[in-house]
Scaffold this motif. Structure first.
Motif, short mmCIF file in Angstrom:
data_model
loop_
_atom_site.label_atom_id
_atom_site.label_comp_id
_atom_site.label_asym_id
_atom_site.label_seq_id
_atom_site.Cartn_x
_atom_site.Cartn_y
_atom_site.Cartn_z
N TYR A 1 0.87 -1.09 0.00
CA TYR A 1 -0.04 -0.16 -0.22
C TYR A 1 0.81 1.37 -0.01
O TYR A 1 1.87 1.35 0.56
CB TYR A 1 -0.87 0.17 1.18
CG TYR A 1 -1.99 -1.11 1.30
CD1 TYR A 1 -3.06 -0.88 0.52
CD2 TYR A 1 -1.80 -2.43 1.94
CE1 TYR A 1 -4.08 -1.67 0.38
CE2 TYR A 1 -2.78 -3.35 1.96
CZ TYR A 1 -4.01 -2.99 1.34
OH TYR A 1 -5.02 -3.79 0.96
N MET B 1 3.98 3.89 4.49
CA MET B 1 4.26 3.57 5.85
C MET B 1 5.46 3.09 6.28
O MET B 1 6.07 2.27 5.50
CB MET B 1 3.05 2.67 6.32
CG MET B 1 2.28 3.05 7.52
SD MET B 1 1.79 1.65 8.79
CE MET B 1 0.44 1.14 7.55
N LEU B 2 5.94 3.56 7.58
CA LEU B 2 7.42 3.17 8.03
C LEU B 2 7.29 1.80 8.76
O LEU B 2 6.15 1.67 9.48
CB LEU B 2 8.03 4.05 8.87
CG LEU B 2 8.22 5.40 8.19
CD1 LEU B 2 8.96 6.46 8.88
CD2 LEU B 2 9.41 5.22 7.05
N THR B 3 8.15 0.91 8.71
CA THR B 3 8.17 -0.12 9.54
C THR B 3 9.10 0.00 10.76
O THR B 3 9.09 -0.82 11.43
CB THR B 3 8.55 -1.41 8.74
OG1 THR B 3 10.03 -1.07 7.99
CG2 THR B 3 7.51 -1.83 7.50
N ALA B 4 9.85 1.16 10.72
CA ALA B 4 10.90 1.26 11.82
C ALA B 4 10.31 2.63 12.62
O ALA B 4 9.96 3.27 11.70
CB ALA B 4 12.28 1.58 11.18
N THR B 5 10.47 2.81 13.51
CA THR B 5 9.94 3.87 14.52
C THR B 5 11.31 4.95 14.28
O THR B 5 12.23 4.40 14.37
CB THR B 5 9.55 3.71 15.88
OG1 THR B 5 10.86 2.95 16.42
CG2 THR B 5 8.39 3.00 15.80
N ARG C 1 0.05 2.74 16.61
CA ARG C 1 0.60 4.09 16.36
C ARG C 1 1.61 3.83 14.99
O ARG C 1 2.28 2.76 14.81
CB ARG C 1 1.89 3.86 17.18
CG ARG C 1 1.29 4.32 18.59
CD ARG C 1 2.43 4.45 19.62
NE ARG C 1 2.09 4.84 20.97
CZ ARG C 1 2.68 5.02 22.17
NH1 ARG C 1 4.02 5.16 21.97
NH2 ARG C 1 2.21 5.52 23.07
N ASN C 2 1.37 4.76 13.95
CA ASN C 2 1.77 4.51 12.61
C ASN C 2 2.52 5.76 12.19
O ASN C 2 2.21 6.80 12.54
CB ASN C 2 0.72 4.26 11.63
CG ASN C 2 0.27 2.67 11.87
OD1 ASN C 2 1.24 1.61 11.95
ND2 ASN C 2 -1.03 2.63 11.85
#
Lengths: 441, 223, 49
Positions: free
Chosen positions: A101, A116-120, A184-185
């Motif tokens: 996506y 969208m990030l997979t790491a904060t 949290r995204n």
């Protein structure tokens, strides 16, 4: 062999055939015919909310495909969102089964492409986060709500849904947070060029300042890149000017002459020479010094006369020095020496004709160090030392060149600063005048 | 490699990994389980619902220099969605899970729950709870709890380390970090397990034999 | 490089060329003299009040 990519379901509210484009991922579909919200997480499609209204016409109709950054994407979902009804913006959910996506976001001032990030993100300092080694500054904080939904989504979406948001920016990219108590995204939104968004059949909005609206928070200054190359070019030019000064600024061997002048007398004319000027054209530097004079001025008229052609190059010099004492104490002004420069004198053998006269300042009132009334006695003579040399360097030329070089940089800097001010004024974290702006709206 | 006939329908059933005890028959969806003296049928598994996942049984790829084959899948559902977990068999005999949710992939290896555990993990292992944002240090990496779900097994296929009957309930807790490393904890009420690994993109896995989908071009990295 | 930078580069080249020419022939618009007319009578005195 290829598997079907679309799963057709029947809307239990209106009976219409709805195409599901991300089967297995999608949880919610809003029927394109009746706007009813359907739960498609399970094979038995359930109605969550029943509506009977025509779907809104979208800038990018759902099902539209476009290629962004070398990947083909299909728009499958649409969200109309706002901050409590204000500052509305739109989000399109893009899907490609091999790439997952993405988001296409706009508030009418430009389009961004969100991943969208997979790491904060890493915390750097107060209000500063970093992702992949690049830092982002806090810009905005608020609560976002969903006002309108159409198409399919991989989560249970509903109008009225609220999340907390925070935006961090760097030129060209916005780092957005959305969160509630269960999720949290972080999303990285890259600003798309007007050319890129045309891939989805959208006419790009006019950029600042033509838009009449403030720049986007993550809009790079249109002057930023130019400013850097301007500064570079300016520095190169500066170096070139210095080089030219070193190369051509030298003076030749000076010749020295002395004249004796008596203050108050007629001008004395004296000729000195020969003076040889070797180069086809050159400046000539003449300096005059009258050591020890006080409350005197010396008018000097120079004429550099070519022995062959009798062409005359003329200039005027003045040395003066005054001093006294008044209620503020002792004062003095003026200079006992003066350098005079002649421009573009052709090669040749010259005589320097000097007409000079010294005059005593009669003073004013009792503060003068000399009694003026009745002064007529024999004044001591003043010696005037004159040195003349071919060549010389005009510092004024250098300042003029420097100003001409700097003015465009200054103009660009001013444009850049006004862009950045317009951009930052929108921020929750802007300095000083941001509060006034918010009150005005 | 072990080849047997399905006790239910007689079709050939191939076990590629000696470490995995279960294979769902491709034809009749019977869970064929290895026992000391052969195999036995352990019930019929549910049908997988249609999805457009780009992965399928038989997809191959590479991770950290090691080749792998996709040999099994479990599909989990929860109140707000569903996700796939694909079982990978590496050339050296290890297996790993490729979690696929919301179009993102996590590659995870099982990590034995032993030694000193992070507080959240040991609390979860004892049947306790966690909250979003709880911090946990696992193998020197700082994680945060990002997601807590009560999941139910929807269906499964291929070779598996366990029978995964539909309706099997599991508590699933996902951990994220600031490096892309991730971890997943699962507890089915009797047994707990922990998996660690990292987020990957499909391109990073150099996949071959991806599933072809009508109207979509298989990306160049998989061609 | 953008059009703006290119134009500015030309601008700078022009400045350097003019500066070089003026340095070579000893020209300055601010010179105290050349083939100029003679200055008039100067009434000297300090500016001090």
């Amino acid at each position: 062999m290829s598997d079907p990519a679309i799963n057709a379901i029947t809307c239990p509210a209106c009976g219409g055939t709805v195409e599901m484009r991300a089967a297995g991922y999608s949880v919610t579909i809003v029927c394109q015919y009746c706007s009813s919200v359907l739960d498609v997480a399970n094979p038995d499609v359930r109605i969550i909310e029943r509506y009977q209204e025509a779907a809104r016409a979208l800038a990018i109709p759902l099902g539209t495909r476009g290629t962004l950054r070398d990947v083909e994407w299909e728009a499958i979902g649409y969200l109309g969102r706002s901050e409590g009804g204000y500052y509305p913006w739109e989000e399109y959910l893009l899907f490609n089964p091999y790439h997952g996506y993405r988001w296409l976001t706009t508030d009418g001032r430009g389009w961004s492409f969100g991943t969208m990030l997979t790491a904060t993100p890493d915390y750097v300092s107060h209000g500063v986060l970093s992702v992949n080694g690049e830092t982002y500054d806090a810009f905005f904080r608020g609560d976002a709500q969903v006002d309108y939904v159409l198409g399919e989504f991989y989560w249970r979406v509903a109008a009225g849904e609220q999340v907390q948001t925070a935006d961090y920016v760097r030129p060209g990219t916005m780092l957005s947070f959305e969160g509630n108590e269960s999720e949290r995204n972080w999303t990285l939104n890259e600003l798309l060029s007007p050319k890129e968004i045309r891939a989805f059949g959208v006419d790009p909005p006019r950029p600042w300042p033509g838009s009449g609206r403030p720049p986007l928070p993550h809009q790079p200054s249109p002057y930023g890149a130019n400013l850097k190359s301007f500064l570079k070019l300016g520095l190169i030019t500066f170096a070139a000017l210095i080089f030219i000064i070193i190369l051509f600024g030298r003076k030749g061997e000076p010749q020295a002459f002395t004249m004796a002048l008596t203050p108050g007398r007629e001008a004395i004319s004296q000729s000195f020479g020969p003076i040889m000027l070797p180069r086809p054209r050159q400046a000539v530097t003449i300096s005059a010094e009258a050591p020890g004079i006080d409350n005197l001025w010396v008018d000097i008229d120079y004429a550099l006369v070519d022995r062959k052609t009798q062409a005359s190059y003329e200039a005027y010099g003045l040395v003066e020095h005054y001093s006294g004492r008044d209620s503020d104490g002792a004062w003095s002004e003026g200079s006992r020496d003066k350098t005079t420069k002649l421009a573009v004198v052709p090669a040749g053998t010259y005589d320097l004709v000097v007409d000079a006269s010294a005059s005593r300042w009669s003073g004013s009132g009792s503060s003068s160090s000399y009694a003026t009334d009745g002064w007529s006695g024999s004044e001591p003579s003043v010696s005037l030392d004159i040195r003349i040399a071919p060549g010389g360097f005009f510092l004024s030329n250098f300042w003029l060149a420097l100003i001409v070089v700097i003015v465009p940089i200054g103009f660009l800097l001013w444009r850049h600063a006004s862009f950045e001010t317009a951009r930052r004024n929108e921020s929750d974290f802007a300095a000083s005048d941001s509060d006034d702006d918010e009150d005005d709206e | 490699m072990l080849s047997v006939n399905c006790p239910n329908c007689g079709a050939e059933v191939v076990f590629r990994s000696p470490a995995l005890p279960v294979k769902v028959c491709d034809y009749c969806r019977t869970a064929v389980t290895r026992i000391d003296d052969g195999v036995r049928a352990a019930g019929e598994m549910a049908v997988l619902p249609f999805d457009v996942s780009p992965i399928r049984i038989g997809t191959r790829g590479r991770f950290d220099g090691q080749g792998f084959d996709v040999i099994g899948r479990v599909r989990w559902g929860w109140s707000d969605g569903a996700w796939n977990e694909w079982l990978l068999l590496f050339a050296d005999g290890r297996d790993a899970w490729l979690g696929e949710a919301m179009g993102q992939f996590m590659l995870l290896f099982e990590k034995p729950l032993e030694g000193s555990l992070a507080r959240v993990v040991s609390r979860l292992a004892k049947g306790g709870d966690a909250t979003i944002g709880d911090k946990a240090m696992i193998d020197g990496i700082d994680y945060q709890v990002a997601d807590i779900k009560d999941a139910v097994c929807i269906a499964c296929e291929g070779e598996l380390p366990f029978t995964a009957p539909a309706g099997w309930k599991v508590k699933s807790v996902d951990f994220r970090s600031n490096t892309g490393a991730c971890a997943s904890f699962q507890h089915d009420g009797t047994e707990a397990s922990l998996y660690t690994g990292r987020y990957v993109t499909l391109a990073e896995l150099h996949p071959q034999d991806l599933r072809a989908l009508d109207g979509w071009t298989i990306p160049s990295f998989a061609a | 490089m953008s059009k703006g930078s290119f134009l500015y580069g030309l601008w700078c080249c022009g400045v350097v060329a003019l500066f070089l020419m003026s340095a070579f022939s000893g020209y300055s618009p601010f010179a105290d003299g050349g083939r100029a007319t003679r200055a008039g009578f100067y009434a000297g005195g300090p500016n001090h009040k």
